[in-house]
Design an enzyme around this catalytic site. Structure first.
Site, mmCIF file in Angstrom:
data_model
loop_
_atom_site.group_PDB
_atom_site.id
_atom_site.type_symbol
_atom_site.label_atom_id
_atom_site.label_comp_id
_atom_site.label_asym_id
_atom_site.label_seq_id
_atom_site.Cartn_x
_atom_site.Cartn_y
_atom_site.Cartn_z
ATOM 1 N N LYS A 182 0.867 -1.188 0.000
ATOM 2 C CA LYS A 182 0.000 0.000 0.000
ATOM 3 C C LYS A 182 0.897 1.229 0.000
ATOM 4 O O LYS A 182 1.578 1.522 0.973
ATOM 5 C CB LYS A 182 -0.921 0.026 1.223
ATOM 6 C CG LYS A 182 -2.080 0.990 1.004
ATOM 7 C CD LYS A 182 -2.540 1.750 2.219
ATOM 8 C CE LYS A 182 -1.623 2.830 2.698
ATOM 9 N NZ LYS A 182 -1.441 3.993 1.772
ATOM 10 N N GLY A 221 -6.117 1.526 4.956
ATOM 11 C CA GLY A 221 -5.021 1.079 5.829
ATOM 12 C C GLY A 221 -5.562 0.246 6.971
ATOM 13 O O GLY A 221 -5.031 -0.829 7.304
ATOM 14 N N GLU A 259 9.429 0.925 11.022
ATOM 15 C CA GLU A 259 10.503 1.915 10.823
ATOM 16 C C GLU A 259 9.851 3.283 10.975
ATOM 17 O O GLU A 259 9.072 3.684 10.109
ATOM 18 C CB GLU A 259 11.093 1.792 9.414
ATOM 19 C CG GLU A 259 11.784 0.486 9.118
ATOM 20 C CD GLU A 259 13.172 0.428 9.690
ATOM 21 O OE1 GLU A 259 13.608 1.395 10.342
ATOM 22 O OE2 GLU A 259 13.829 -0.598 9.484
ATOM 23 N N CYS A 292 14.115 10.336 7.499
ATOM 24 C CA CYS A 292 13.966 9.948 8.903
ATOM 25 C C CYS A 292 15.292 9.941 9.641
ATOM 26 O O CYS A 292 15.347 10.205 10.838
ATOM 27 C CB CYS A 292 13.339 8.564 8.966
ATOM 28 S SG CYS A 292 14.234 7.406 7.936
ATOM 29 N N GLU A 391 9.735 15.510 15.542
ATOM 30 C CA GLU A 391 10.238 15.388 14.179
ATOM 31 C C GLU A 391 9.541 16.415 13.301
ATOM 32 O O GLU A 391 8.315 16.439 13.225
ATOM 33 C CB GLU A 391 9.958 13.975 13.673
ATOM 34 C CG GLU A 391 10.535 13.733 12.316
ATOM 35 C CD GLU A 391 10.289 12.314 11.828
ATOM 36 O OE1 GLU A 391 9.141 11.866 11.899
ATOM 37 O OE2 GLU A 391 11.263 11.671 11.391
HETATM 38 P P1 NAD Z 1 2.654 8.529 7.589
HETATM 39 O O1 NAD Z 1 2.819 7.793 8.863
HETATM 40 O O2 NAD Z 1 1.681 9.624 7.528
HETATM 41 O O3 NAD Z 1 2.266 7.530 6.425
HETATM 42 C C1 NAD Z 1 3.034 6.387 6.119
HETATM 43 C C2 NAD Z 1 2.166 5.405 5.370
HETATM 44 O O4 NAD Z 1 1.114 4.987 6.227
HETATM 45 C C3 NAD Z 1 1.499 5.978 4.129
HETATM 46 O O5 NAD Z 1 1.428 4.983 3.133
HETATM 47 C C4 NAD Z 1 0.105 6.293 4.622
HETATM 48 O O6 NAD Z 1 -0.829 6.308 3.579
HETATM 49 C C5 NAD Z 1 -0.125 5.131 5.555
HETATM 50 N N1 NAD Z 1 -1.187 5.293 6.550
HETATM 51 C C6 NAD Z 1 -1.679 6.432 7.084
HETATM 52 N N2 NAD Z 1 -2.660 6.134 7.959
HETATM 53 C C7 NAD Z 1 -2.767 4.781 7.989
HETATM 54 C C8 NAD Z 1 -3.582 3.853 8.705
HETATM 55 N N3 NAD Z 1 -4.526 4.258 9.569
HETATM 56 N N4 NAD Z 1 -3.397 2.537 8.505
HETATM 57 C C9 NAD Z 1 -2.463 2.093 7.642
HETATM 58 N N5 NAD Z 1 -1.675 2.914 6.926
HETATM 59 C C10 NAD Z 1 -1.821 4.252 7.101
HETATM 60 O O7 NAD Z 1 4.119 9.010 7.191
HETATM 61 P P2 NAD Z 1 4.539 9.924 5.972
HETATM 62 O O8 NAD Z 1 4.116 11.316 6.283
HETATM 63 O O9 NAD Z 1 4.121 9.294 4.692
HETATM 64 O O10 NAD Z 1 6.131 9.806 6.042
HETATM 65 C C11 NAD Z 1 6.888 10.566 6.922
HETATM 66 C C12 NAD Z 1 7.206 9.774 8.164
HETATM 67 O O11 NAD Z 1 7.849 8.560 7.801
HETATM 68 C C13 NAD Z 1 8.177 10.480 9.064
HETATM 69 O O12 NAD Z 1 7.758 10.363 10.395
HETATM 70 C C14 NAD Z 1 9.485 9.734 8.852
HETATM 71 O O13 NAD Z 1 10.377 9.783 9.911
HETATM 72 C C15 NAD Z 1 8.994 8.359 8.611
HETATM 73 N N6 NAD Z 1 10.011 7.598 7.889
HETATM 74 C C16 NAD Z 1 10.716 6.651 8.580
HETATM 75 C C17 NAD Z 1 11.706 5.952 7.938
HETATM 76 C C18 NAD Z 1 12.497 4.903 8.671
HETATM 77 O O14 NAD Z 1 13.071 4.055 8.014
HETATM 78 N N7 NAD Z 1 12.564 4.908 9.971
HETATM 79 C C19 NAD Z 1 11.969 6.170 6.599
HETATM 80 C C20 NAD Z 1 11.236 7.147 5.932
HETATM 81 C C21 NAD Z 1 10.237 7.841 6.593
#
Ligand code: NAD
Length: 487
Positions: A182, A221, A259, A292, A391
């Site tokens: 997804k 999700g 992650e 991240c 963050e």
């Molecule tokens: P997000 O948490 O908003 O979304 C991540 C994913 O989750 C997206 O595909 C989103 O559509 C999905 N999602 C949202 N609500 C959901 C639900 N209720 N159920 C299932 N899936 C759902 O994050 P973002 O804004 O897309 O990305 C930024 C974040 O990602 C930052 O916090 C960053 O630190 C983190 N990040 C972490 C790493 C790592 O490896 N640790 C790498 C890249 C990004």
């Protein structure tokens, strides 16, 4: 750019059952580049059912030779469409082309992960003979087998979409799992294109790999993470959504691999060469700070603060941004207007809480289009301020003074996160000693870099559970079965 706009379900590229689609917007121009399928619950249902069927009714999970062949085919396909991928990733993430190719994490390097995963698949010890013993007085030969976890939901963010899609799906597939990917709503083509490559280049049985894109992620999700047919959730994203996913997984005791976010510290010890070590603080501008593992807290010796400020003013002047086609730039816009508002609100909060703005702090005057924020540096930050704790995911650096090694360690560890970090010193031993005291999943010493397919990446504390890449990243997708044979 030749993007793929359809979902991939049960081996077929399909429109959403409802016929709905949504626009894919270029964050550097704010223009609609094209459309992508907007999946609904019926599409997700079909994708989960297809993945379950493929796991239960094909030999994918047990046929190593088939998996090896299909991953080689996938590799050929990925290499064949790499130029399209690069253009699409640059367009949908806003990352300048300069960091979408070459050694950057967006395209060529993650496609190179296939090679490592193929080697894992071939070399892995799938069964180990522990030998004969007499537990409870019963003579037994013991075997420990490794086998695929089952159906994996891979849920990914938008900042490095292809790299995270591949870092999850490749080891999952190599391990014998089936996948529902997804994608993040803002970067759908980096996922749908994978569906096309699997369809056109590989013999993967239908349902082994499925791709879902949707504008509103929450409902779909929740459907995916709550479904009892899904055995594991592999998630990268914010800590808030990660926590929510853990609660969703609890009802059916799914394995969760998370992650999450970071607030990593770049520690400059008092004997470090400031001119070289402070250059690393420009990392906060890389992809506009949307990474991240970026070090967003800079911990500097209190007595050297004035020198630090002068150097930061010079160095941040080097950052050019605004032309997404530039091959020599590292900074683009933020991914959407919501994210820009969020970053600007954090900057305002920093001001209100008493941090001193050294550089930037607003929307650049010279860019009327695109979701840009100026490279921003706050000094006189204390570690209890919001900009030091949360963050931001934007080009915002918080400079915090420390009073020696112990104090630097204390400040660095005073965070709910533990994803990455960095230490600089004239003495490698001293830097290494400090690095070993930081509660974090990765850490760099004197400018080293950990990012590679053969090295695990992940977080301590609220930065996550589990590791991506390296042997650990492969084993995340495996179950352990102990077999005892009476002899
Ligand atoms: P997000 O948490 O908003 O979304 C991540 C994913 O989750 C997206 O595909 C989103 O559509 C999905 N999602 C949202 N609500 C959901 C639900 N209720 N159920 C299932 N899936 C759902 O994050 P973002 O804004 O897309 O990305 C930024 C974040 O990602 C930052 O916090 C960053 O630190 C983190 N990040 C972490 C790493 C790592 O490896 N640790 C790498 C890249 C990004």
């Amino acid at each position: 750019m030749n993007p793929e706009t359809r979902l991939f379900i049960g081996g077929e590229l399909v429109a959403a059952a409802s016929g709905a689609s949504y626009p894919n917007i270029n964050p550097a121009t704010e223009e609609v580049m094209g459309e992508v399928a907007d999946a609904g619950p019926e599409d997700m249902e079909r994708a989960i059912a297809a993945a379950r069927r493929a796991f239960d009714q094909t030999d994918w999970s047990s046929n190593h030779a088939l998996r090896h062949k299909c991953l080689q085919q996938l590799q050929r396909g990925l290499l064949a469409v790499m130029a399209d991928f690069k253009q699409q990733i640059a367009a949908e993430t806003g990352a300048p082309l300069g960091i979408c190719g070459g050694a950057g994490p967006q395209c060529e390097v993650p496609i190179g992960f296939v090679e490592y995963v193929l080697a894992q698949l071939q070399q892995y010890q799938w069964s180990r003979d522990v030998g004969v013993a007499e537990p409870l007085g019963i003579k037994s030969r013991r075997l420990v087998d490794k086998e695929a976890v089952g159906v994996v939901a891979c849920i990914t963010p938008w900042n490095v979409p292809l790299q995270i899609n591949l870092a999850k799906c490749l080891p999952a597939l190599a391990a014998g799992c089936t996948v529902v990917l997804k994608a993040a709503p803002d970067t759908p083509w980096s996922a749908t294109m994978l569906g096309r490559v699997v369809k056109e280049y590989t013999d993967m049985p239908p349902g082994v790999f499925n791709v879902i894109t949707a504008q509103d992620p929450a409902a779909l999700g929740d459907q995916l993470t709550g479904d009892p047919r899904v055995d594991m959730i592999s998630f990268t994203g914010s800590t808030a959504v990660g926590k929510h996913i853990m609660t969703r997984a609890a009802a059916t005791v799914k394995k969760v691999f998370l992650e999450l976010g970071g607030k990593s510290a770049n520690i400059i010890l008092d004997d470090a060469d400031l001119s070289s070590s402070l250059l690393s603080s420009l990392g906060v501008c890389y992809h506009a700070g949307q990474g991240c593992a970026i070090n967003t807290r800079l911990l500097v010796p209190r007595k050297r603060q004035a020198e630090v400020e002068e150097l930061l003013k010079t160095y941040f002047g080097f950052i050019q941004y605004g032309d997404p086609s530039a091959e020599d730039q590292i900074m683009g816009p933020l991914v959407n207007s919501r994210q820009r508002e969020r970053v600007l609100a954090y900057i305002e909060k920093g001001r209100q809480e008493g941090a001193r703005l050294l550089l930037g702090g607003g929307i650049p005057q010279h860019l009327q289009r695109g979701y840009y924020v100026e490279p921003t540096v706050f000094v006189d930050v204390t570690n209890d301020m919001t900009i030091a704790r949360e963050e931001i995911f934007g080009p915002v650096l918080s400079v915090i003074a420390h009073d020696g090694d112990d104090d630097a360690v204390r400040i660095a560890n005073d965070s709910v996160y533990g994803l990455s970090g960095s230490v600089w010193s004239a003495s490698e031993d001293r830097a290494l000693a400090v690095a070993r005291r930081i509660r974090t999943g990765t850490i760099c010493v004197n400018g080293g870099n950990f990012y590679a397919a053969d090295v695990p990446f992940g977080g301590y504390k609220q930065s996550g559970i589990g590791r991506e890449m390296g042997p650990e990243g492969f084993e995340e997708y495996l179950e352990t079965k102990t077999i005892a044979i009476g002899v």
